[in-house]
Motif scaffolding. Structure first.
Motif, PDB file in Angstrom:
ATOM      1  N   TYR A   1       0.825  -1.196   0.000  1.00 27.80           N
ATOM      2  CA  TYR A   1       0.000   0.000   0.000  1.00 27.80           C
ATOM      3  C   TYR A   1       0.867   1.258   0.000  1.00 27.80           C
ATOM      4  CZ  TYR A   1      -3.264  -3.510   1.751  1.00 27.80           C
ATOM      5  OH  TYR A   1      -4.007  -4.654   1.903  1.00 27.80           O
ATOM      6  N   LEU A   2       0.286   2.315  -0.502  1.00 29.66           N
ATOM      7  CA  LEU A   2       0.898   3.634  -0.387  1.00 29.66           C
ATOM      8  C   LEU A   2      -0.198   4.598   0.062  1.00 29.66           C
ATOM      9  CD1 LEU A   2       3.555   5.219  -0.796  1.00 29.66           C
ATOM     10  CD2 LEU A   2       2.634   5.927  -3.021  1.00 29.66           C
ATOM     11  N   GLN A   3      -0.130   4.997   1.326  1.00 34.48           N
ATOM     12  CA  GLN A   3      -1.054   5.981   1.860  1.00 34.48           C
ATOM     13  C   GLN A   3      -0.493   7.365   1.571  1.00 34.48           C
ATOM     14  OE1 GLN A   3      -4.122   5.608   3.468  1.00 34.48           O
ATOM     15  NE2 GLN A   3      -4.206   7.842   3.290  1.00 34.48           N
ATOM     16  N   MET A   4      -1.277   8.160   0.883  1.00 36.34           N
ATOM     17  CA  MET A   4      -0.813   9.484   0.466  1.00 36.34           C
ATOM     18  C   MET A   4      -1.712  10.533   1.096  1.00 36.34           C
ATOM     19  SD  MET A   4       0.030   8.751  -3.554  1.00 36.34           S
ATOM     20  CE  MET A   4      -1.683   8.604  -4.004  1.00 36.34           C
ATOM     21  N   ASN A   5      -1.139  11.342   1.954  1.00 43.19           N
ATOM     22  CA  ASN A   5      -1.871  12.408   2.629  1.00 43.19           C
ATOM     23  C   ASN A   5      -1.330  13.769   2.207  1.00 43.19           C
ATOM     24  OD1 ASN A   5      -3.284  10.417   4.099  1.00 43.19           O
ATOM     25  ND2 ASN A   5      -1.744  10.433   5.725  1.00 43.19           N
ATOM     26  N   SER A   6      -2.095  14.794   2.488  1.00 43.64           N
ATOM     27  CA  SER A   6      -1.685  16.176   2.171  1.00 43.64           C
ATOM     28  C   SER A   6      -1.201  16.286   0.738  1.00 43.64           C
ATOM     29  CB  SER A   6      -0.584  16.621   3.148  1.00 43.64           C
ATOM     30  OG  SER A   6      -1.027  16.545   4.482  1.00 43.64           O
ATOM     31  N   LEU A   7      -1.982  15.755  -0.164  1.00 42.07           N
ATOM     32  CA  LEU A   7      -1.572  15.712  -1.567  1.00 42.07           C
ATOM     33  C   LEU A   7      -1.460  17.103  -2.160  1.00 42.07           C
ATOM     34  CD1 LEU A   7      -3.588  12.595  -2.613  1.00 42.07           C
ATOM     35  CD2 LEU A   7      -1.139  12.879  -2.956  1.00 42.07           C
ATOM     36  N   LYS A   8      -0.489  17.236  -3.066  1.00 45.31           N
ATOM     37  CA  LYS A   8      -0.211  18.490  -3.739  1.00 45.31           C
ATOM     38  C   LYS A   8      -0.374  18.297  -5.241  1.00 45.31           C
ATOM     39  CE  LYS A   8       3.398  19.464  -0.300  1.00 45.31           C
ATOM     40  NZ  LYS A   8       4.836  19.769  -0.130  1.00 45.31           N
ATOM     41  N   ALA A   9      -0.537  19.387  -5.957  1.00 45.50           N
ATOM     42  CA  ALA A   9      -0.671  19.299  -7.415  1.00 45.50           C
ATOM     43  C   ALA A   9       0.531  18.612  -8.038  1.00 45.50           C
ATOM     44  CB  ALA A   9      -0.863  20.690  -7.997  1.00 45.50           C
ATOM     45  N   GLU A  10       1.685  18.834  -7.467  1.00 40.92           N
ATOM     46  CA  GLU A  10       2.903  18.237  -8.028  1.00 40.92           C
ATOM     47  C   GLU A  10       3.008  16.739  -7.778  1.00 40.92           C
ATOM     48  OE1 GLU A  10       2.704  20.922  -6.043  1.00 40.92           O
ATOM     49  OE2 GLU A  10       4.377  20.989  -4.612  1.00 40.92           O
ATOM     50  N   ASP A  11       2.080  16.175  -7.012  1.00 37.82           N
ATOM     51  CA  ASP A  11       2.035  14.724  -6.849  1.00 37.82           C
ATOM     52  C   ASP A  11       1.294  14.053  -8.008  1.00 37.82           C
ATOM     53  OD1 ASP A  11       1.461  15.283  -3.356  1.00 37.82           O
ATOM     54  OD2 ASP A  11       3.342  14.668  -4.305  1.00 37.82           O
ATOM     55  N   THR A  12       0.706  14.842  -8.892  1.00 38.02           N
ATOM     56  CA  THR A  12       0.003  14.288 -10.043  1.00 38.02           C
ATOM     57  C   THR A  12       0.963  13.479 -10.904  1.00 38.02           C
ATOM     58  OG1 THR A  12      -1.641  16.046 -10.105  1.00 38.02           O
ATOM     59  CG2 THR A  12      -1.228  14.859 -12.161  1.00 38.02           C
ATOM     60  N   ALA A  13       0.613  12.217 -11.129  1.00 40.89           N
ATOM     61  CA  ALA A  13       1.492  11.319 -11.876  1.00 40.89           C
ATOM     62  C   ALA A  13       0.803   9.970 -12.033  1.00 40.89           C
ATOM     63  CB  ALA A  13       2.822  11.122 -11.140  1.00 40.89           C
ATOM     64  N   VAL A  14       1.388   9.144 -12.875  1.00 42.00           N
ATOM     65  CA  VAL A  14       1.049   7.719 -12.890  1.00 42.00           C
ATOM     66  C   VAL A  14       1.954   7.042 -11.867  1.00 42.00           C
ATOM     67  CG1 VAL A  14       0.921   5.608 -14.229  1.00 42.00           C
ATOM     68  CG2 VAL A  14       0.359   7.806 -15.297  1.00 42.00           C
ATOM     69  N   TYR A  15       1.351   6.308 -10.961  1.00 42.81           N
ATOM     70  CA  TYR A  15       2.094   5.631  -9.901  1.00 42.81           C
ATOM     71  C   TYR A  15       2.220   4.149 -10.231  1.00 42.81           C
ATOM     72  CZ  TYR A  15       2.037   9.754  -6.948  1.00 42.81           C
ATOM     73  OH  TYR A  15       2.256  11.014  -6.441  1.00 42.81           O
ATOM     74  N   TYR A  16       3.441   3.662 -10.099  1.00 39.64           N
ATOM     75  CA  TYR A  16       3.751   2.268 -10.415  1.00 39.64           C
ATOM     76  C   TYR A  16       4.311   1.573  -9.178  1.00 39.64           C
ATOM     77  CZ  TYR A  16       3.761   3.983 -15.245  1.00 39.64           C
ATOM     78  OH  TYR A  16       3.434   4.560 -16.453  1.00 39.64           O
ATOM     79  N   CYS A  17       3.948   0.324  -9.000  1.00 43.91           N
ATOM     80  CA  CYS A  17       4.642  -0.469  -7.997  1.00 43.91           C
ATOM     81  C   CYS A  17       5.587  -1.433  -8.705  1.00 43.91           C
ATOM     82  CB  CYS A  17       3.674  -1.240  -7.101  1.00 43.91           C
ATOM     83  SG  CYS A  17       2.725  -2.537  -7.905  1.00 43.91           S
ATOM     84  N   ALA A  18       6.620  -1.810  -7.984  1.00 48.59           N
ATOM     85  CA  ALA A  18       7.627  -2.703  -8.540  1.00 48.59           C
ATOM     86  C   ALA A  18       8.134  -3.627  -7.446  1.00 48.59           C
ATOM     87  CB  ALA A  18       8.786  -1.906  -9.129  1.00 48.59           C
ATOM     88  N   ALA A  19       8.482  -4.827  -7.830  1.00 49.18           N
ATOM     89  CA  ALA A  19       9.044  -5.817  -6.911  1.00 49.18           C
ATOM     90  C   ALA A  19      10.458  -6.138  -7.356  1.00 49.18           C
ATOM     91  CB  ALA A  19       8.199  -7.086  -6.922  1.00 49.18           C
ATOM     92  N   GLY A  20      11.353  -6.271  -6.384  1.00 52.64           N
ATOM     93  CA  GLY A  20      12.727  -6.569  -6.726  1.00 52.64           C
ATOM     94  C   GLY A  20      13.445  -7.274  -5.605  1.00 52.64           C
TER      95      GLY A  20
END
Length: 118
Positions: free
Chosen positions: A80-99
């Motif tokens: 999970y990724l809990q995102m609080n206090s979001l800003k306009a600059e957080d706008t993006a496509v978010y990807y998860c990755a395993a390694g």
């Protein structure tokens, strides 16, 4: 082989919150570091956060430190990724990755769009 599917993205106003999920199938996630990355409309892909296989070590980009929290539930094969206090600059496509270590990205999801309106 690991298949990753992100969900939870959407449109939110600045100051709001979202929780992204990354569900895995094909193999247990418990042996992998899990990362979140993002790529904005005019930016290169950037590291956001990572968590180790046991869930007791995390690392964050300076831009999200104190606002975002990464967590995992190995019993549910989900990160999970809990995102609080979001800003306009957080706008993006978010990807998860395993390694096998953080920022190695052996397996990737297809991404989920997060749009923050100001």
């Amino acid at each position: 082989q690991v298949q990753l599917v992100e969900s939870g993205g959407g449109l939110v106003q600045a100051g709001g919150s979202l929780r992204l999920s990354c569900a895995a199938s094909g193999r247990t996630l418990s042996r992998y570091y899990m990362d979140w990355f993002r790529q904005g409309p005019e930016n290169e892909r950037e590291f956001v956060a990572t968590i180790n296989s046991g869930g007791d070590w995390t690392k964050y980009a300076d831009s999200v430190k104190g606002r975002f929290t990464i967590a995992r539930d190995n019993t549910k094969n989900t990160v999970y990724l809990q995102m609080n206090s979001l800003k306009a600059e957080d706008t993006a496509v978010y990807y998860c990755a395993a390694g096998i270590h953080y920022n190695t990205g052996n397996y990737w999801g297809q991404g989920t769009q997060v749009t923050v309106s100001s």
